[in-house]
Design an enzyme around this catalytic site. Sequence first.
Site: not given
Length: 308
Positions: A16, A62, A181, A237, A265
Amino acid sequence: MAVNAEGFSFEQRHGKERVRVGRVWKNRAGRHFFVEWNVSINLLSDCAAAYLRDDNSDIVATDTMKNTVYVKAKECSEHISMEDFAIVLAKHFTSFYHQVTTAIVKIVEKPWERVYIDGQLHEHGFKLGSEKHTTEAIVKKSGALQLTSGIEGLALLKTTKSGFEGFIRDQYTALPETRERVLATEITAAWRYSYESLSSVPQKPHYFTERYLDVKKVLVDTFYGPPKEGVYSPSVQNTLYLMAKSVLNRFLDISSIQLKMPNIHFLPVNLKNKDNQTIVKFADDVFLPTDEPHGSIQASLSRSWSKM
């Protein structure tokens, strides 16, 4: 578990999805505690006859699974962590039904947070937050356990101390290198606990709720660095790896962690036309927010003995 069906290998599960439940607990001091959970249940059971021979005698309906969620929520008379509730449900299905060999319970918690009024926590007032707490408990009839917790939608942004340089450049590369940035992401994290049986789970109330808050704090603190000077990020990363490593170094009962960190971005605005390449050049102060396309960065970090 696969069975042979007329020369085929056949596997099945049923359950379910999206069972929504709200639960209020009230302590003796009059303070209320509230959670809203979205529960999904899947059972691995010996009910192949329902598929192969039109025999439903071994099926757990269910609708019964849905009702069980509400009954077990009612039976939890004390405020309980989401992880513990997932284990309660999974343990019920594997112990109550002899046909069920494994129960998989996933829960997503809607982030209701207690509000502050005049600087004080309100006794029964809540507001909707942002990131969601998730968990998955897989319990086998033997008592074996796999327990995972996580975060969805943890949105973080810093306006400096981020760059991206030294990457591969070829005839299709247009991205300029930069040491300045905006770094923004919306983190999805999942960590696997080292507890491998029901009997090994800590019995301390709210243990997993506290661990969730602690892990979130480590992720956030590592992303931003100290409040005054921050910390430089040479790439999403590298920041991802440092965040994952910080969690494993801090919490010995977490065996592995997976992080997904899209690079959302914010593009520096530069107004130009065909006659003038720089009508107005903004100096890292006005940006165009974008959410697609975005970079997709993900990785997992595990202890050498982890099975994740």
